[in-house]
Design an enzyme around this catalytic site. Structure first.
Site, PDB file in Angstrom:
ATOM      1  N   SER A 124      -1.951   6.592 -13.209  1.00  0.00           N
ATOM      2  CA  SER A 124      -1.905   5.408 -12.339  1.00  0.00           C
ATOM      3  C   SER A 124      -3.293   4.824 -12.069  1.00  0.00           C
ATOM      4  O   SER A 124      -4.279   5.548 -11.910  1.00  0.00           O
ATOM      5  CB  SER A 124      -1.293   5.821 -10.992  1.00  0.00           C
ATOM      6  OG  SER A 124      -1.496   4.813 -10.030  1.00  0.00           O
ATOM      7  N   GLU A 126      -4.114   3.820  -9.341  1.00  0.00           N
ATOM      8  CA  GLU A 126      -4.518   4.331  -8.024  1.00  0.00           C
ATOM      9  C   GLU A 126      -5.640   5.360  -8.161  1.00  0.00           C
ATOM     10  O   GLU A 126      -6.390   5.602  -7.214  1.00  0.00           O
ATOM     11  CB  GLU A 126      -3.329   4.998  -7.326  1.00  0.00           C
ATOM     12  CG  GLU A 126      -2.408   4.060  -6.582  1.00  0.00           C
ATOM     13  CD  GLU A 126      -3.031   3.451  -5.342  1.00  0.00           C
ATOM     14  OE1 GLU A 126      -3.434   4.207  -4.446  1.00  0.00           O
ATOM     15  OE2 GLU A 126      -3.117   2.220  -5.274  1.00  0.00           O
ATOM     16  N   TYR A 148      -1.557  10.984  -2.971  1.00  0.00           N
ATOM     17  CA  TYR A 148      -0.839  10.595  -4.192  1.00  0.00           C
ATOM     18  C   TYR A 148      -1.837  10.443  -5.351  1.00  0.00           C
ATOM     19  O   TYR A 148      -1.629  10.994  -6.438  1.00  0.00           O
ATOM     20  CB  TYR A 148      -0.097   9.271  -3.957  1.00  0.00           C
ATOM     21  CG  TYR A 148       0.380   8.609  -5.233  1.00  0.00           C
ATOM     22  CD1 TYR A 148       1.561   9.013  -5.860  1.00  0.00           C
ATOM     23  CD2 TYR A 148      -0.340   7.560  -5.822  1.00  0.00           C
ATOM     24  CE1 TYR A 148       1.999   8.407  -7.032  1.00  0.00           C
ATOM     25  CE2 TYR A 148       0.089   6.951  -6.987  1.00  0.00           C
ATOM     26  CZ  TYR A 148       1.262   7.381  -7.588  1.00  0.00           C
ATOM     27  OH  TYR A 148       1.680   6.775  -8.758  1.00  0.00           O
TER      28      TYR A 148
HETATM   29  P1  NAP Z   1      10.079   5.399  -8.894  1.00  0.00           P
HETATM   30  O1  NAP Z   1      10.976   4.221  -9.012  1.00  0.00           O
HETATM   31  O2  NAP Z   1       9.669   5.886  -7.559  1.00  0.00           O
HETATM   32  O3  NAP Z   1      10.803   6.621  -9.676  1.00  0.00           O
HETATM   33  C1  NAP Z   1      10.369   7.943  -9.516  1.00  0.00           C
HETATM   34  C2  NAP Z   1      11.370   8.850 -10.209  1.00  0.00           C
HETATM   35  O4  NAP Z   1      10.932  10.218 -10.068  1.00  0.00           O
HETATM   36  C3  NAP Z   1      12.799   8.792  -9.640  1.00  0.00           C
HETATM   37  O5  NAP Z   1      13.708   8.781 -10.711  1.00  0.00           O
HETATM   38  C4  NAP Z   1      12.908  10.108  -8.866  1.00  0.00           C
HETATM   39  O6  NAP Z   1      14.216  10.618  -8.788  1.00  0.00           O
HETATM   40  C5  NAP Z   1      12.067  11.018  -9.755  1.00  0.00           C
HETATM   41  N1  NAP Z   1      11.667  12.248  -9.084  1.00  0.00           N
HETATM   42  C6  NAP Z   1      11.020  12.374  -7.906  1.00  0.00           C
HETATM   43  N2  NAP Z   1      10.822  13.668  -7.620  1.00  0.00           N
HETATM   44  C7  NAP Z   1      11.354  14.388  -8.626  1.00  0.00           C
HETATM   45  C8  NAP Z   1      11.465  15.761  -8.916  1.00  0.00           C
HETATM   46  N3  NAP Z   1      10.993  16.709  -8.070  1.00  0.00           N
HETATM   47  N4  NAP Z   1      12.063  16.165 -10.061  1.00  0.00           N
HETATM   48  C9  NAP Z   1      12.575  15.237 -10.911  1.00  0.00           C
HETATM   49  N5  NAP Z   1      12.514  13.922 -10.694  1.00  0.00           N
HETATM   50  C10 NAP Z   1      11.903  13.489  -9.569  1.00  0.00           C
HETATM   51  O7  NAP Z   1       8.741   5.173  -9.727  1.00  0.00           O
HETATM   52  P2  NAP Z   1       8.395   4.093 -10.874  1.00  0.00           P
HETATM   53  O8  NAP Z   1       7.838   2.877 -10.239  1.00  0.00           O
HETATM   54  O9  NAP Z   1       9.533   3.995 -11.799  1.00  0.00           O
HETATM   55  O10 NAP Z   1       7.158   4.823 -11.571  1.00  0.00           O
HETATM   56  C11 NAP Z   1       7.365   5.746 -12.631  1.00  0.00           C
HETATM   57  C12 NAP Z   1       6.142   6.652 -12.747  1.00  0.00           C
HETATM   58  O11 NAP Z   1       4.989   5.861 -13.012  1.00  0.00           O
HETATM   59  C13 NAP Z   1       5.811   7.447 -11.487  1.00  0.00           C
HETATM   60  O12 NAP Z   1       5.263   8.680 -11.913  1.00  0.00           O
HETATM   61  C14 NAP Z   1       4.742   6.617 -10.800  1.00  0.00           C
HETATM   62  O13 NAP Z   1       3.922   7.439  -9.987  1.00  0.00           O
HETATM   63  C15 NAP Z   1       3.998   6.095 -12.011  1.00  0.00           C
HETATM   64  N6  NAP Z   1       3.315   4.806 -11.847  1.00  0.00           N
HETATM   65  C16 NAP Z   1       4.013   3.733 -11.363  1.00  0.00           C
HETATM   66  C17 NAP Z   1       3.382   2.502 -11.284  1.00  0.00           C
HETATM   67  C18 NAP Z   1       4.097   1.284 -10.779  1.00  0.00           C
HETATM   68  O14 NAP Z   1       3.430   0.311 -10.437  1.00  0.00           O
HETATM   69  N7  NAP Z   1       5.425   1.272 -10.755  1.00  0.00           N
HETATM   70  C19 NAP Z   1       2.034   2.372 -11.699  1.00  0.00           C
HETATM   71  C20 NAP Z   1       1.377   3.503 -12.193  1.00  0.00           C
HETATM   72  C21 NAP Z   1       2.027   4.711 -12.288  1.00  0.00           C
HETATM   73  P3  NAP Z   1      15.210  10.280  -7.544  1.00  0.00           P
HETATM   74  O15 NAP Z   1      15.975   9.069  -7.994  1.00  0.00           O
HETATM   75  O16 NAP Z   1      16.043  11.512  -7.451  1.00  0.00           O
HETATM   76  O17 NAP Z   1      14.350  10.034  -6.349  1.00  0.00           O
HETATM   77  O1  G4F Z   2       3.230  -1.989  -3.238  1.00  0.00           O
HETATM   78  P1  G4F Z   2       2.364  -0.896  -2.733  1.00  0.00           P
HETATM   79  O2  G4F Z   2       2.972   0.088  -1.812  1.00  0.00           O
HETATM   80  O3  G4F Z   2       1.755  -0.211  -4.030  1.00  0.00           O
HETATM   81  P2  G4F Z   2       0.458   0.707  -4.294  1.00  0.00           P
HETATM   82  O4  G4F Z   2       0.045   1.437  -3.096  1.00  0.00           O
HETATM   83  O5  G4F Z   2      -0.563  -0.154  -4.965  1.00  0.00           O
HETATM   84  O6  G4F Z   2       1.036   1.782  -5.324  1.00  0.00           O
HETATM   85  C1  G4F Z   2       1.883   1.390  -6.406  1.00  0.00           C
HETATM   86  O7  G4F Z   2       1.099   1.123  -7.546  1.00  0.00           O
HETATM   87  C2  G4F Z   2       0.363   2.254  -8.051  1.00  0.00           C
HETATM   88  C3  G4F Z   2      -0.434   1.755  -9.258  1.00  0.00           C
HETATM   89  O8  G4F Z   2      -1.654   1.217  -8.820  1.00  0.00           O
HETATM   90  C4  G4F Z   2       1.344   3.345  -8.419  1.00  0.00           C
HETATM   91  F1  G4F Z   2       0.681   4.416  -8.949  1.00  0.00           F
HETATM   92  C5  G4F Z   2       2.130   3.762  -7.194  1.00  0.00           C
HETATM   93  O9  G4F Z   2       3.103   4.743  -7.573  1.00  0.00           O
HETATM   94  C6  G4F Z   2       2.865   2.541  -6.653  1.00  0.00           C
HETATM   95  O10 G4F Z   2       3.827   2.142  -7.606  1.00  0.00           O
HETATM   96  O11 G4F Z   2       1.092  -1.518  -1.982  1.00  0.00           O
HETATM   97  C7  G4F Z   2       0.259  -2.477  -2.576  1.00  0.00           C
HETATM   98  C8  G4F Z   2      -0.723  -3.020  -1.545  1.00  0.00           C
HETATM   99  C9  G4F Z   2      -1.463  -1.949  -0.741  1.00  0.00           C
HETATM  100  O12 G4F Z   2      -2.830  -2.293  -0.692  1.00  0.00           O
HETATM  101  C10 G4F Z   2      -0.865  -2.031   0.647  1.00  0.00           C
HETATM  102  O13 G4F Z   2      -1.771  -1.684   1.705  1.00  0.00           O
HETATM  103  O14 G4F Z   2       0.015  -3.786  -0.592  1.00  0.00           O
HETATM  104  C11 G4F Z   2      -0.497  -3.498   0.694  1.00  0.00           C
HETATM  105  N1  G4F Z   2       0.538  -3.801   1.699  1.00  0.00           N
HETATM  106  C12 G4F Z   2       0.434  -4.735   2.675  1.00  0.00           C
HETATM  107  N2  G4F Z   2       1.539  -4.723   3.434  1.00  0.00           N
HETATM  108  C13 G4F Z   2       1.724  -3.185   1.819  1.00  0.00           C
HETATM  109  C14 G4F Z   2       2.358  -3.769   2.920  1.00  0.00           C
HETATM  110  N3  G4F Z   2       2.309  -2.211   1.094  1.00  0.00           N
HETATM  111  C15 G4F Z   2       3.553  -1.814   1.458  1.00  0.00           C
HETATM  112  N4  G4F Z   2       4.171  -0.869   0.724  1.00  0.00           N
HETATM  113  N5  G4F Z   2       4.197  -2.336   2.553  1.00  0.00           N
HETATM  114  C16 G4F Z   2       3.633  -3.320   3.332  1.00  0.00           C
HETATM  115  O15 G4F Z   2       4.225  -3.794   4.292  1.00  0.00           O
END
Ligand code: NAP
Ligand code: G4F
Length: 329
Positions: A124, A126, A148
């Site tokens: 990520s 992050e 995280y």
């Molecule tokens: P998400 O919607 O939160 O999905 C997370 C998945 O992980 C869900 O299917 C969840 O299952 C499963 N999970 C959680 N704990 C588990 C466990 N103990 N054993 C097996 N499965 C488990 O996340 P996403 O946005 O699709 O992201 C996918 C991956 O990319 C994550 O690793 C996230 O950290 C990473 N990532 C995401 C972003 C982004 O912007 N979306 C960016 C960078 C990296 P349940 O349905 O049972 O909860």
């Molecule tokens: O949407 P966010 O919660 O995503 P964040 O923290 O960037 O993390 C996501 O992206 C990562 C990749 O860079 C992934 F690894 C991670 O698993 C996840 O998918 O927040 C984005 C920004 C933050 O700066 C937060 O402070 O939005 C700001 N924010 C402002 N108001 C808020 C809010 N975030 C959330 N969730 N809720 C608010 O009301």
């Protein structure tokens, strides 16, 4: 013979798009779903006849070993994680176990059962946290700012280490934020588009948000899963940054979303310090030139297109089925 892939986190946003992409590529898709008293499979309901679901958990290495022995996959995509940053301060140990050492359990299971299985780790942006340079690329040092992100740094380096120690085909995709109509309602983009739709439909009268000044490089999840697959099709394993190369503030996202339905965001948005984080990531901007050069990958959806897609989907969902009201974290 069809290639076989295992996808952990298949019930999540990315898992559902990756499953669709792999089916399009004629894979046999096996998804990992952890046990729950009530299973939530909304995002993959439309795929249920085309994929096989297995019960396993990243906290339980034995369950991963059994799964690998049974399926004998060619590729393993580890998308499972506790992925919501604020929860990682409330449950840091759990986050470390799932998002950090969970990666080690996957790698160990692969090493024991068949080290030829190709492995993708969902790293990520992050991890760049309090960024030391902008834009961020594969060579930018990490400075994680949440439990995280610290767990993700562990997952990233253990993936590199298994590649270097055991000659495994292990890749890490450092993905910047990617969103979609399937994004969880607690993440800021979906919270905004859901809130805009509710306000427009008269179901809600304000939207409470935290830090509006934070900037993110937002792309479309459907584009990003293609990069995951491409990484595992190369001759050599490597790590890649995946992003759009454009960064915008939360406030700019809010403005785009409200404008799309003809509303002025200042009339509805309330800044609530409850949503501030103990340590914020102020600015993320990805340099994906390596992915473009080596994988031929680039983002296909711009931010305007993404916002319209998400707002339109929430408007359609809440117009046809207002009973599906859900509380937003
Ligand atoms: P998400 O919607 O939160 O999905 C997370 C998945 O992980 C869900 O299917 C969840 O299952 C499963 N999970 C959680 N704990 C588990 C466990 N103990 N054993 C097996 N499965 C488990 O996340 P996403 O946005 O699709 O992201 C996918 C991956 O990319 C994550 O690793 C996230 O950290 C990473 N990532 C995401 C972003 C982004 O912007 N979306 C960016 C960078 C990296 P349940 O349905 O049972 O909860
Ligand atoms: O949407 P966010 O919660 O995503 P964040 O923290 O960037 O993390 C996501 O992206 C990562 C990749 O860079 C992934 F690894 C991670 O698993 C996840 O998918 O927040 C984005 C920004 C933050 O700066 C937060 O402070 O939005 C700001 N924010 C402002 N108001 C808020 C809010 N975030 C959330 N969730 N809720 C608010 O009301």
């Amino acid at each position: 013979m069809k290639k076989k892939a295992i996808v952990t986190g298949i019930t999540g946003q990315d898992g559902s798009y990756l499953a669709e992409w792999l089916l399009e590529k004629d894979y046999e898709v096996h998804g990992v779903s952890r046990h729950a008293s009530v299973a939530r499979h909304d995002r993959i309901e439309h795929l249920q006849d085309r994929i096989t679901l297995h019960s396993a958990d990243l906290l339980d290495e034995g369950s991963l070993i059994s799964l690998l022995e049974q399926v004998q996959p060619d590729e393993f995509y580890n998308l499972a994680a506790m992925s919501f940053v604020p929860v990682s301060w409330r449950q840091p140990t759990f986050t470390a176990e799932v998002t950090g050492t969970g990666v080690l359990r996957c790698l160990e299971a692969i090493r024991r059962v068949n080290p030829q299985i190709r492995f993708y780790q969902a790293s990520s942006s992050e991890m760049f946290g309090k960024v030391v340079e902008t834009p961020q690329s594969e060579t930018t040092p990490f400075y994680p700012r949440s439990p995280y992100a610290v767990a993700k740094v562990y997952g990233h380096w253990i993936t590199v280490n298994y590649r270097e120690s055991y000659d495994m085909f292990a890749c890490s995709g450092i993905l910047f934020n990617h969103e979609s109509p399937r994004r969880g309602l607690e993440f800021v983009t979906r919270k905004i588009t859901d809130g805009v739709a509710r306000i427009k439909l008269g179901l809600q009268d304000e939207l409470r948000l935290g830090n509006l000044k934070a900037k993110r490089d937002w792309g479309f999840a459907g584009d990003y899963v293609k990069a995951m697959w491409l990484m595992l099709q190369q001759d050599q394993p490597d790590d890649y940054v995946i992003g759009t190369g454009v960064t915008k503030s939360v406030e700019e996202f809010v403005d785009l979303a409200f404008s799309h339905v003809g509303l002025n965001w200042q009339d509805y948005v309330v800044v609530d310090p409850k949503f501030y984080r103990p340590a914020e990531v102020n600015l993320l901007l990805g340099d994906a030139s390596k992915a473009q050069e080596k994988l031929g990958w680039q983002a296909e959806t711009d931010l305007g297109g993404l916002v319209r897609m998400m707002v339109d989907a929430d408007m359609a969902r809440l117009s046809t089925s207002p009973a599906k009201l859900r509380l937003v974290a």
